[in-house]
Design a protein around this motif. Structure first.
Motif, PDB file in Angstrom:
ATOM      1  N   GLU A 147      16.260 116.203  40.003  1.00  0.00           N
ATOM      2  CA  GLU A 147      15.834 116.050  41.207  1.00  0.00           C
ATOM      3  C   GLU A 147      16.904 116.232  42.426  1.00  0.00           C
ATOM      4  O   GLU A 147      16.358 116.183  43.517  1.00  0.00           O
ATOM      5  N   GLY A 148      18.108 116.022  41.845  1.00  0.00           N
ATOM      6  CA  GLY A 148      19.048 116.126  43.007  1.00  0.00           C
ATOM      7  C   GLY A 148      19.373 114.678  43.292  1.00  0.00           C
ATOM      8  O   GLY A 148      20.248 114.506  44.398  1.00  0.00           O
ATOM      9  N   LEU A 149      18.947 113.537  42.772  1.00  0.00           N
ATOM     10  CA  LEU A 149      19.165 112.291  43.101  1.00  0.00           C
ATOM     11  C   LEU A 149      20.605 111.764  42.901  1.00  0.00           C
ATOM     12  O   LEU A 149      21.208 111.320  44.000  1.00  0.00           O
ATOM     13  N   GLY A 150      21.353 112.179  41.870  1.00  0.00           N
ATOM     14  CA  GLY A 150      22.533 111.801  41.716  1.00  0.00           C
ATOM     15  C   GLY A 150      23.544 112.376  42.320  1.00  0.00           C
ATOM     16  O   GLY A 150      24.587 111.855  43.165  1.00  0.00           O
ATOM     17  N   GLY A 151      23.352 113.863  42.953  1.00  0.00           N
ATOM     18  CA  GLY A 151      24.179 114.470  43.761  1.00  0.00           C
ATOM     19  C   GLY A 151      24.088 113.747  45.240  1.00  0.00           C
ATOM     20  O   GLY A 151      25.060 113.736  45.869  1.00  0.00           O
ATOM     21  N   ALA A 152      22.837 113.356  45.753  1.00  0.00           N
ATOM     22  CA  ALA A 152      22.855 112.955  46.838  1.00  0.00           C
ATOM     23  C   ALA A 152      23.598 111.575  46.891  1.00  0.00           C
ATOM     24  O   ALA A 152      24.070 111.209  47.983  1.00  0.00           O
ATOM     25  N   LEU A 153      23.241 110.508  45.985  1.00  0.00           N
ATOM     26  CA  LEU A 153      24.092 109.450  45.795  1.00  0.00           C
ATOM     27  C   LEU A 153      25.620 109.560  45.998  1.00  0.00           C
ATOM     28  O   LEU A 153      26.451 109.038  46.885  1.00  0.00           O
ATOM     29  N   ILE A 154      26.112 110.578  45.538  1.00  0.00           N
ATOM     30  CA  ILE A 154      27.660 110.953  45.308  1.00  0.00           C
ATOM     31  C   ILE A 154      27.907 111.376  46.777  1.00  0.00           C
ATOM     32  O   ILE A 154      29.148 111.059  47.470  1.00  0.00           O
ATOM     33  N   GLU A 155      27.370 112.393  47.259  1.00  0.00           N
ATOM     34  CA  GLU A 155      27.793 113.008  48.636  1.00  0.00           C
ATOM     35  C   GLU A 155      27.620 112.144  49.577  1.00  0.00           C
ATOM     36  O   GLU A 155      28.416 112.226  50.631  1.00  0.00           O
ATOM     37  N   SER A 173      31.322 112.396  31.296  1.00  0.00           N
ATOM     38  CA  SER A 173      31.341 112.041  29.781  1.00  0.00           C
ATOM     39  C   SER A 173      30.293 113.156  29.230  1.00  0.00           C
ATOM     40  O   SER A 173      29.899 112.813  28.036  1.00  0.00           O
ATOM     41  N   ASN A 174      29.792 114.108  30.062  1.00  0.00           N
ATOM     42  CA  ASN A 174      29.278 115.295  29.282  1.00  0.00           C
ATOM     43  C   ASN A 174      29.404 116.402  30.088  1.00  0.00           C
ATOM     44  O   ASN A 174      29.674 116.597  31.369  1.00  0.00           O
ATOM     45  N   ALA A 175      29.097 117.558  29.366  1.00  0.00           N
ATOM     46  CA  ALA A 175      29.144 118.924  30.144  1.00  0.00           C
ATOM     47  C   ALA A 175      28.281 119.082  31.455  1.00  0.00           C
ATOM     48  O   ALA A 175      28.638 119.597  32.423  1.00  0.00           O
ATOM     49  N   ARG A 176      26.978 118.473  31.397  1.00  0.00           N
ATOM     50  CA  ARG A 176      26.172 118.684  32.555  1.00  0.00           C
ATOM     51  C   ARG A 176      26.596 117.982  33.497  1.00  0.00           C
ATOM     52  O   ARG A 176      26.640 118.165  34.632  1.00  0.00           O
ATOM     53  N   SER A 177      26.909 116.699  33.361  1.00  0.00           N
ATOM     54  CA  SER A 177      27.380 116.047  34.737  1.00  0.00           C
ATOM     55  C   SER A 177      28.842 116.471  35.269  1.00  0.00           C
ATOM     56  O   SER A 177      29.111 116.751  36.281  1.00  0.00           O
ATOM     57  N   ARG A 178      29.670 117.048  34.231  1.00  0.00           N
ATOM     58  CA  ARG A 178      30.904 117.619  34.842  1.00  0.00           C
ATOM     59  C   ARG A 178      30.655 119.055  35.571  1.00  0.00           C
ATOM     60  O   ARG A 178      31.288 119.185  36.623  1.00  0.00           O
ATOM     61  N   GLU A 182      31.814 119.338  39.662  1.00  0.00           N
ATOM     62  CA  GLU A 182      32.628 120.505  39.881  1.00  0.00           C
ATOM     63  C   GLU A 182      31.712 121.320  41.231  1.00  0.00           C
ATOM     64  O   GLU A 182      32.590 121.833  42.170  1.00  0.00           O
ATOM     65  N   ARG A 183      30.701 121.084  41.206  1.00  0.00           N
ATOM     66  CA  ARG A 183      29.901 121.695  42.473  1.00  0.00           C
ATOM     67  C   ARG A 183      30.118 120.858  43.609  1.00  0.00           C
ATOM     68  O   ARG A 183      30.157 121.443  44.705  1.00  0.00           O
ATOM     69  N   MET A 204      38.309 113.711  36.312  1.00  0.00           N
ATOM     70  CA  MET A 204      38.220 114.756  37.653  1.00  0.00           C
ATOM     71  C   MET A 204      38.673 114.117  38.739  1.00  0.00           C
ATOM     72  O   MET A 204      38.400 112.756  39.110  1.00  0.00           O
ATOM     73  N   TRP A 205      39.236 115.032  39.688  1.00  0.00           N
ATOM     74  CA  TRP A 205      39.826 114.360  40.899  1.00  0.00           C
ATOM     75  C   TRP A 205      39.185 115.251  42.192  1.00  0.00           C
ATOM     76  O   TRP A 205      39.040 116.423  41.877  1.00  0.00           O
ATOM     77  N   ARG A 206      38.889 114.672  43.073  1.00  0.00           N
ATOM     78  CA  ARG A 206      38.450 115.500  44.297  1.00  0.00           C
ATOM     79  C   ARG A 206      39.526 114.828  45.424  1.00  0.00           C
ATOM     80  O   ARG A 206      39.452 113.733  45.974  1.00  0.00           O
ATOM     81  N   GLU A 207      39.956 116.136  46.153  1.00  0.00           N
ATOM     82  CA  GLU A 207      40.886 115.895  47.360  1.00  0.00           C
ATOM     83  C   GLU A 207      39.815 115.625  48.534  1.00  0.00           C
ATOM     84  O   GLU A 207      38.757 116.298  48.459  1.00  0.00           O
ATOM     85  N   PRO A 208      40.207 114.894  49.557  1.00  0.00           N
ATOM     86  CA  PRO A 208      39.151 114.818  50.645  1.00  0.00           C
ATOM     87  C   PRO A 208      39.136 116.198  51.515  1.00  0.00           C
ATOM     88  O   PRO A 208      39.996 116.962  51.626  1.00  0.00           O
ATOM     89  N   ARG A 209      37.961 116.372  52.337  1.00  0.00           N
ATOM     90  CA  ARG A 209      38.139 117.502  52.831  1.00  0.00           C
ATOM     91  C   ARG A 209      37.282 117.294  54.216  1.00  0.00           C
ATOM     92  O   ARG A 209      36.065 117.625  54.418  1.00  0.00           O
TER      93      ARG A 209
END
Length: 218
Positions: A147-155, A173-178, A182-183, A204-209
């Motif tokens: 439902e997009g809950l994980g993405g919303a929490l992370i964002e 820890s799995n391909a789906r979460s990876r 990445e998105r 995995m690392w994310r530079e600030p934007r």
């Protein structure tokens, strides 16, 4: 997706543990740590409780207001981060008097060396030097996944990272979460971690934007 989010407190401990236990029971890494299904069902909640307690004490747990998802974050300062890692190895630099992976094993499953090993291996690949926000774990109720809950929490945290020019780090820890990470702008750093006779994890690392946040507000 509009998701109401609040910071979890001690009163939310059991809810967070249940969320993490349900979300990770069938995760490849959890299956590697506890290969016997009956033992996993009995012991896995104790491991999730230990993670929850560590982050309640040292970090921040974001919780969807309806109790459907949670994200465990640690703010890692600049410097040497040896002793930190997913699955129980977070600490203040670790030393002979604070062997967190060994303590975790003793508390959760003394006869299971993999409880200790996962902490040591993830600590070994944790990047050093720069301050960053560390997404230790994120759990979504299995009935609400997709439902997009994980993405919303992370964002919600990544938006703050962009405003404050702070990087973020995690281990997928799995391909789906990876694919989700990445998105959201995370990229693989270094080499993947292949657990002995087990699955692969991706640091995995994310530079600030900062520009992304400014455009979103403009």
């Amino acid at each position: 997706m509009g998701v109401a989010i609040r910071v979890a407190g001690e009163a939310d401990r059991e809810l967070v543990v249940r969320l993490l236990d349900g979300a990770f029971q069938d995760d490849p890494v959890s299956n590697w740590v506890f290969p016997d299904p009956a033992h996993r069902r009995a012991t896995h909640p104790k491991l999730m409780a230990a993670f929850t307690d560590a982050v309640l004490a040292e970090g921040r747990i974001d919780l969807a207001e309806d109790g459907s998802a949670c994200a465990l974050w640690l703010s890692v300062p600049a410097g040497n981060h040896e002793g930190e890692g997913e699955n129980g190895s977070e600490g203040d630099g670790g030393g002979a008097d604070q062997d967190v992976p060994a303590q975790l094993r003793a508390a959760v499953d003394p006869d299971n060396e993999r409880v200790e090993l996962i902490g040591r291996l993830t600590a070994d690949i944790h990047p050093e030097g720069r301050a960053h926000e560390y997404l230790w774990m994120i759990g979504v109720d299995p009935e609400r996944q997709g439902e997009g809950l994980g993405g919303a929490l992370i964002e919600s945290v990544l938006d703050r990272c962009d405003r404050e020019s702070v990087a973020a780090y995690l281990e997928a820890s799995n391909a789906r979460s990876r694919a989700l990470y990445e998105r959201l702008g995370f990229v693989l750093i270094g080499r993947p971690l292949d657990l002995p006779d087990g699955p692969r994890m991706w640091p995995m690392w994310r530079e600030p934007r900062p520009g992304r946040q400014a455009r979103a507000e403009g």
